[in-house]
Design a protein around this motif. Sequence first.
Motif, PDB file in Angstrom:
ATOM      1  N   ARG A  31      -6.890  56.845  65.141  1.00 34.53           N
ATOM      2  CA  ARG A  31      -7.074  55.475  65.612  1.00 34.53           C
ATOM      3  C   ARG A  31      -6.395  54.485  64.668  1.00 34.53           C
ATOM      4  N   PHE A  32      -6.398  54.781  63.373  1.00 31.21           N
ATOM      5  CA  PHE A  32      -5.704  53.938  62.402  1.00 31.21           C
ATOM      6  C   PHE A  32      -4.214  53.888  62.698  1.00 31.21           C
ATOM      7  N   TRP A  33      -3.591  55.061  62.862  1.00 27.47           N
ATOM      8  CA  TRP A  33      -2.143  55.091  63.094  1.00 27.47           C
ATOM      9  C   TRP A  33      -1.766  54.503  64.445  1.00 27.47           C
ATOM     10  N   LEU A  34      -2.607  54.679  65.451  1.00 34.40           N
ATOM     11  CA  LEU A  34      -2.338  54.043  66.746  1.00 34.40           C
ATOM     12  C   LEU A  34      -2.455  52.527  66.632  1.00 34.40           C
ATOM     13  N   SER A  35      -3.388  52.049  65.819  1.00 35.58           N
ATOM     14  CA  SER A  35      -3.513  50.611  65.605  1.00 35.58           C
ATOM     15  C   SER A  35      -2.304  50.062  64.857  1.00 35.58           C
ATOM     16  N   VAL A  36      -1.808  50.795  63.876  1.00 39.60           N
ATOM     17  CA  VAL A  36      -0.612  50.357  63.152  1.00 39.60           C
ATOM     18  C   VAL A  36       0.574  50.287  64.115  1.00 39.60           C
ATOM     19  N   TRP A  37       0.708  51.303  64.951  1.00 39.62           N
ATOM     20  CA  TRP A  37       1.788  51.332  65.950  1.00 39.62           C
ATOM     21  C   TRP A  37       1.669  50.128  66.899  1.00 39.62           C
ATOM     22  N   GLY A  38       0.466  49.849  67.371  1.00 39.00           N
ATOM     23  CA  GLY A  38       0.240  48.710  68.253  1.00 39.00           C
ATOM     24  C   GLY A  38       0.477  47.391  67.548  1.00 39.00           C
ATOM     25  N   LEU A  39       0.109  47.319  66.281  1.00 40.92           N
ATOM     26  CA  LEU A  39       0.322  46.099  65.493  1.00 40.92           C
ATOM     27  C   LEU A  39       1.810  45.788  65.375  1.00 40.92           C
ATOM     28  N   VAL A  40       2.605  46.808  65.091  1.00 44.38           N
ATOM     29  CA  VAL A  40       4.054  46.615  64.951  1.00 44.38           C
ATOM     30  C   VAL A  40       4.648  46.136  66.274  1.00 44.38           C
ATOM     31  N   TRP A  41       4.305  46.804  67.373  1.00 41.67           N
ATOM     32  CA  TRP A  41       4.888  46.439  68.661  1.00 41.67           C
ATOM     33  C   TRP A  41       4.404  45.088  69.158  1.00 41.67           C
ATOM     34  N   ALA A  42       3.158  44.744  68.908  1.00 37.52           N
ATOM     35  CA  ALA A  42       2.661  43.428  69.314  1.00 37.52           C
ATOM     36  C   ALA A  42       3.348  42.328  68.507  1.00 37.52           C
ATOM     37  N   LEU A  43       3.581  42.579  67.223  1.00 39.95           N
ATOM     38  CA  LEU A  43       4.281  41.603  66.390  1.00 39.95           C
ATOM     39  C   LEU A  43       5.730  41.437  66.860  1.00 39.95           C
ATOM     40  N   VAL A  44       6.401  42.553  67.107  1.00 40.36           N
ATOM     41  CA  VAL A  44       7.790  42.495  67.598  1.00 40.36           C
ATOM     42  C   VAL A  44       7.840  41.782  68.947  1.00 40.36           C
ATOM     43  N   GLY A  45       6.902  42.093  69.827  1.00 41.48           N
ATOM     44  CA  GLY A  45       6.875  41.446  71.141  1.00 41.48           C
ATOM     45  C   GLY A  45       6.622  39.952  71.043  1.00 41.48           C
ATOM     46  N   THR A  46       5.709  39.557  70.166  1.00 37.60           N
ATOM     47  CA  THR A  46       5.416  38.130  69.993  1.00 37.60           C
ATOM     48  C   THR A  46       6.648  37.385  69.507  1.00 37.60           C
ATOM     49  N   VAL A  47       7.314  37.921  68.500  1.00 37.10           N
ATOM     50  CA  VAL A  47       8.504  37.266  67.953  1.00 37.10           C
ATOM     51  C   VAL A  47       9.636  37.255  68.978  1.00 37.10           C
ATOM     52  N   ALA A  48       9.872  38.384  69.631  1.00 34.96           N
ATOM     53  CA  ALA A  48      10.980  38.479  70.594  1.00 34.96           C
ATOM     54  C   ALA A  48      10.778  37.535  71.774  1.00 34.96           C
ATOM     55  N   PHE A  49       9.569  37.493  72.326  1.00 30.02           N
ATOM     56  CA  PHE A  49       9.329  36.609  73.459  1.00 30.02           C
ATOM     57  C   PHE A  49       9.339  35.143  73.050  1.00 30.02           C
ATOM     58  N   ALA A  50       8.904  34.846  71.838  1.00 24.40           N
ATOM     59  CA  ALA A  50       8.947  33.463  71.363  1.00 24.40           C
ATOM     60  C   ALA A  50      10.394  32.998  71.191  1.00 24.40           C
ATOM     61  N   LEU A  51      11.238  33.868  70.641  1.00 25.83           N
ATOM     62  CA  LEU A  51      12.654  33.524  70.475  1.00 25.83           C
ATOM     63  C   LEU A  51      13.379  33.427  71.807  1.00 25.83           C
ATOM     64  N   ALA A  52      12.934  34.200  72.798  1.00 23.13           N
ATOM     65  CA  ALA A  52      13.565  34.177  74.124  1.00 23.13           C
ATOM     66  C   ALA A  52      13.061  33.026  74.985  1.00 23.13           C
ATOM     67  N   GLY A  53      12.061  32.294  74.502  1.00 24.96           N
ATOM     68  CA  GLY A  53      11.548  31.164  75.263  1.00 24.96           C
ATOM     69  C   GLY A  53      10.533  31.540  76.327  1.00 24.96           C
ATOM     70  N   ARG A  54      10.014  32.725  76.278  1.00 21.24           N
ATOM     71  CA  ARG A  54       8.985  33.187  77.227  1.00 21.24           C
ATOM     72  C   ARG A  54       7.614  32.945  76.613  1.00 21.24           C
ATOM     73  N   THR A  55       7.127  31.724  76.750  1.00 25.50           N
ATOM     74  CA  THR A  55       5.888  31.323  76.095  1.00 25.50           C
ATOM     75  C   THR A  55       4.685  32.129  76.560  1.00 25.50           C
ATOM     76  N   GLY A  56       4.553  32.370  77.848  1.00 24.76           N
ATOM     77  CA  GLY A  56       3.410  33.119  78.379  1.00 24.76           C
ATOM     78  C   GLY A  56       3.323  34.529  77.818  1.00 24.76           C
ATOM     79  N   TRP A  57       4.467  35.207  77.799  1.00 25.61           N
ATOM     80  CA  TRP A  57       4.491  36.571  77.256  1.00 25.61           C
ATOM     81  C   TRP A  57       4.257  36.574  75.748  1.00 25.61           C
TER      82      TRP A  57
END
Length: 87
Positions: A17-43
Amino acid sequence: MRTGNEPRTARSALRARFWLSVWGLVWALVGTVAFALAGRTGWAIACGVLLLIVTIDLAVVLRRIRQGPHYQPGPGIPPYRPPDRRP
């Protein structure tokens, strides 16, 4: 044979569960930054909320891991009370 008390004595694999959380943390962070830079505020907001949830879950997992063997019993401890063997 089921004893009927499995939900009460269920255990989770905290290291997995720890490693799955780390994996999810990385992808959620990447998704937040990528969508913010792309101008997709909702995502970006959705990924940010997911980032918050994953961070809380990671904190809970780390807390339980640090609490020691009470929450992570070894392989010698049975996961549930053995059934009565009556002849």
